[in-house]
Design a protein around this motif. Structure first.
Motif, mmCIF file in Angstrom:
data_model
loop_
_atom_site.group_PDB
_atom_site.id
_atom_site.type_symbol
_atom_site.label_atom_id
_atom_site.label_comp_id
_atom_site.label_asym_id
_atom_site.label_seq_id
_atom_site.Cartn_x
_atom_site.Cartn_y
_atom_site.Cartn_z
ATOM 1 N N GLY A 208 -11.669 1.920 64.215
ATOM 2 C CA GLY A 208 -11.367 3.341 64.200
ATOM 3 C C GLY A 208 -12.613 4.175 64.003
ATOM 4 O O GLY A 208 -13.454 3.862 63.158
ATOM 5 N N CYS A 278 -9.771 7.028 69.666
ATOM 6 C CA CYS A 278 -10.287 6.885 68.299
ATOM 7 C C CYS A 278 -10.003 5.520 67.690
ATOM 8 O O CYS A 278 -10.471 5.243 66.581
ATOM 9 N N VAL A 281 -6.035 4.349 64.204
ATOM 10 C CA VAL A 281 -6.247 4.967 62.891
ATOM 11 C C VAL A 281 -4.979 4.821 62.064
ATOM 12 O O VAL A 281 -3.904 5.270 62.469
ATOM 13 N N ALA A 316 -8.004 14.270 57.964
ATOM 14 C CA ALA A 316 -8.836 13.507 58.900
ATOM 15 C C ALA A 316 -10.309 13.860 58.724
ATOM 16 O O ALA A 316 -11.177 12.973 58.771
ATOM 17 N N ASP A 320 -13.306 11.369 57.491
ATOM 18 C CA ASP A 320 -14.537 11.209 58.253
ATOM 19 C C ASP A 320 -15.759 11.475 57.381
ATOM 20 O O ASP A 320 -16.779 10.781 57.502
ATOM 21 N N LEU A 334 -13.542 3.670 59.574
ATOM 22 C CA LEU A 334 -12.617 4.775 59.316
ATOM 23 C C LEU A 334 -11.274 4.275 58.799
ATOM 24 O O LEU A 334 -10.676 4.884 57.902
ATOM 25 N N ASN A 335 -10.790 3.165 59.349
ATOM 26 C CA ASN A 335 -9.498 2.639 58.918
ATOM 27 C C ASN A 335 -9.494 2.231 57.451
ATOM 28 O O ASN A 335 -8.458 2.317 56.777
ATOM 29 N N THR A 338 -8.986 5.662 55.579
ATOM 30 C CA THR A 338 -7.635 6.205 55.701
ATOM 31 C C THR A 338 -6.612 5.350 54.963
ATOM 32 O O THR A 338 -5.627 5.867 54.430
#
Length: 362
Positions: A208, A278, A281, A316, A320, A334-335, A338
Motif C-alpha cells: 500500500g 494505491c 489499503v 488517510a 501517510d 502504509l498498511n 492503517t
C-alpha cells in the motif's frame, strides 16, 4: 412494527452536524494536507513551500520538483483514496446491516487484488519497477482500474448471492474470509509462475502506498473516485431506508434489487479503483464510518456521508504522514500504519456498550 418506529425515532432524535463542525473538518483537512506536503525525507522550509505555490523560484530547484511531482500528487491521492474507501465501507455496512462489513473484511480488497494480479503477473515479460503502473500507458491504467473493479465486484456479488440464502451475520463474515483466502490462493499460484521483476512489483504494491500515483494517473483516478462519491450522494435516502430494514424500505416504494446493484457498483468502483492505484489499503473502510457515528452521534446518511468523506481524507493524510517517519529517511508500509489505527477502533466498537450496535440490529 415497533422495531421500525423505534429506529425512526432514533434517527429523528440524532442532531445533525452543524456548519461549525463541518468547517472544523475542512480546516483540519487543510491542515493535514499542508503538513503532508511539508514532511518527507528531504526537508523543505515552509517558507519555500509557500514560494513554490506562489509561482516563485525556490532556493533549490529540486525542491520544486519534489513538491510538484511527488508530494502534491501523493497528498491528493491520499484524500481521494481515504474518501473513497470510507464511503465504500459506509455503504457496505448499511447494505449488509453489519457493523463489521468492509472492503477488506468481506474479501472485496482480495478480489481487487486478484484482478490486478491477473493483469500484472500474467502479462508478457518486461521489466517493471515498484511504480509499475507508469509503464502500462493510459489504456493499461484504465485496464488496471477495470480489472480491480471487476475483481471486487465479483466477490461482492458472490457474497450478496449467498446473503439471499444465509441471514446470519457471522456466516457472511466467514464466507467473506473464505473468498479472501481463495483469491489469495489464486494469487499465490500466479506468483509461482511469474518472473521475479513482476513478483517484486506486486509485493511492493500489496504494502500500500499513496506515493506511487503520478499526475498522469490522477487524471484517471480523480474522476473515477469523484464519480463514485457523487453517485453515492444520490443514494442517501435509500441508504437510510435500508438501515431501517428491508420491509420498511419496501413500504416506501424502494426497489431493493436495483438499489443493491447500484450500491454494489459504487462499492466496487470506489474500492477497486483505490486498490488498483494505491494497493489494498486496510481498515480505512471499516474504521471511518464508526468514528463518524461515535463522534458525531448520528446514523443519518445525509449527515454521515459528507462527514465520512472528510474524515476518511483526514485519516488517510494522517496515516501517510506517520508512514513518512518525519525526521528520518525511513518509510513505513502504509498498511502497517492503517492497521495500527484501525484495529483499536474496531476493538473499541466491539467491546463498547452503546447504541452503535443497535443501529444494525436485524
Amino acid at each position: 412494527m415497533f422495531m421500525y418506529s423505534d429506529k425512526i425515532n432514533m434517527l429523528q432524535r440524532q442532531e445533525g452536524v452543524g456548519i461549525s463542525l463541518y468547517a472544523g473538518l475542512v480546516l483540519m483537512l487543510l491542515t493535514m494536507f499542508v503538513l503532508d506536503i511539508s514532511v518527507g525525507s528531504v526537508h523543505i522550509p515552509f517558507g519555500q513551500i509557500v514560494k513554490i505555490f506562489a509561482g516563485q523560484e525556490p532556493q533549490r530547484a529540486a525542491w520544486g520538483n519534489i513538491l510538484w511531482l511527488f508530494r502534491l500528487p501523493k497528498a491528493l491521492t491520499a484524500i481521494l483514496a481515504g474518501a473513497g474507501l470510507a464511503v465504500s465501507g459506509l455503504v457496505m455496512q448499511t447494505l449488509f446491516r453489519n457493523p463489521l462489513a468492509g472492503p477488506s473484511v468481506l474479501g472485496i480488497n482480495a478480489g481487487a487484488s486478484l484482478g490486478v494480479a491477473l493483469m500484472v503477473l500474467s502479462a508478457a515479460a518486461g521489466g517493471v519497477g515498484s511504480r509499475f503502473l507508469d509503464g502500462l500507458g493510459v489504456l493499461g491504467e484504465l485496464g488496471m482500474v477495470l480489472a480491480a473493479s471487476l475483481g471486487s465486484a465479483l466477490v461482492l456479488l458472490l457474497i450478496m448471492a449467498f446473503a439471499e440464502r444465509v441471514r446470519s451475520i457471522m456466516t457472511l463474515l466467514i464466507l467473506g474470509l473464505l473468498f479472501g483466502y481463495a483469491t489469495s490462493a489464486l494469487v499465490s499460484i500466479l506468483i509461482h509462475f511469474s518472473i521475479a521483476e513482476r513478483i517484486q512489483a506486486y509485493i511492493s504494491w500489496t504494502f500500500g502506498s499513496f506515493g506511487t500515483t503520478t499526475w498522469k494517473q490522477l487524471y484517471i483516478f480523480a474522476p473515477v473516485i469523484t464519480g463514485g462519491l457523487l453517485a453515492a450522494s444520490f443514494l442517501q435516502k435509500p441508504l437510510n431506508a435500508l438501515l431501517l430494514g428491508e420491509v420498511y424500505a419496501k413500504s416506501l416504494g424502494l426497489h431493493l434489487k436495483h438499489t443493491r446493484l447500484s450500491l454494489i457498483a459504487i462499492t466496487a468502483l470506489l474500492s477497486g479503483s483505490t486498490t488498483a492505484f494505491c494497493g489494498p489499503v486496510a481498515f480505512l473502510g471499516i474504521t471511518i464510518p464508526h468514528l463518524c457515528r461515535i463522534f458525531f452521534h448520528t446514523s443519518d446518511h445525509r449527515t454521515l456521508l459528507p462527514t465520512v468523506i472528510l474524515t476518511g481524507a483526514i485519516v488517510a493524510l494522517i496515516a501517510d504522514i506517520i508512514s513518512q517517519m518525519p525526521g528520518s529517511q525511513l518509510v513505513l508500509p502504509l498498511n502497517a500504519v492503517t492497521s495500527l489505527i484501525g484495529v483499536p477502533v474496531i476493538i473499541w466498537v466491539i467491546l463498547s456498550k452503546n447504541d452503535l450496535m443497535e443501529t444494525f440490529a436485524a
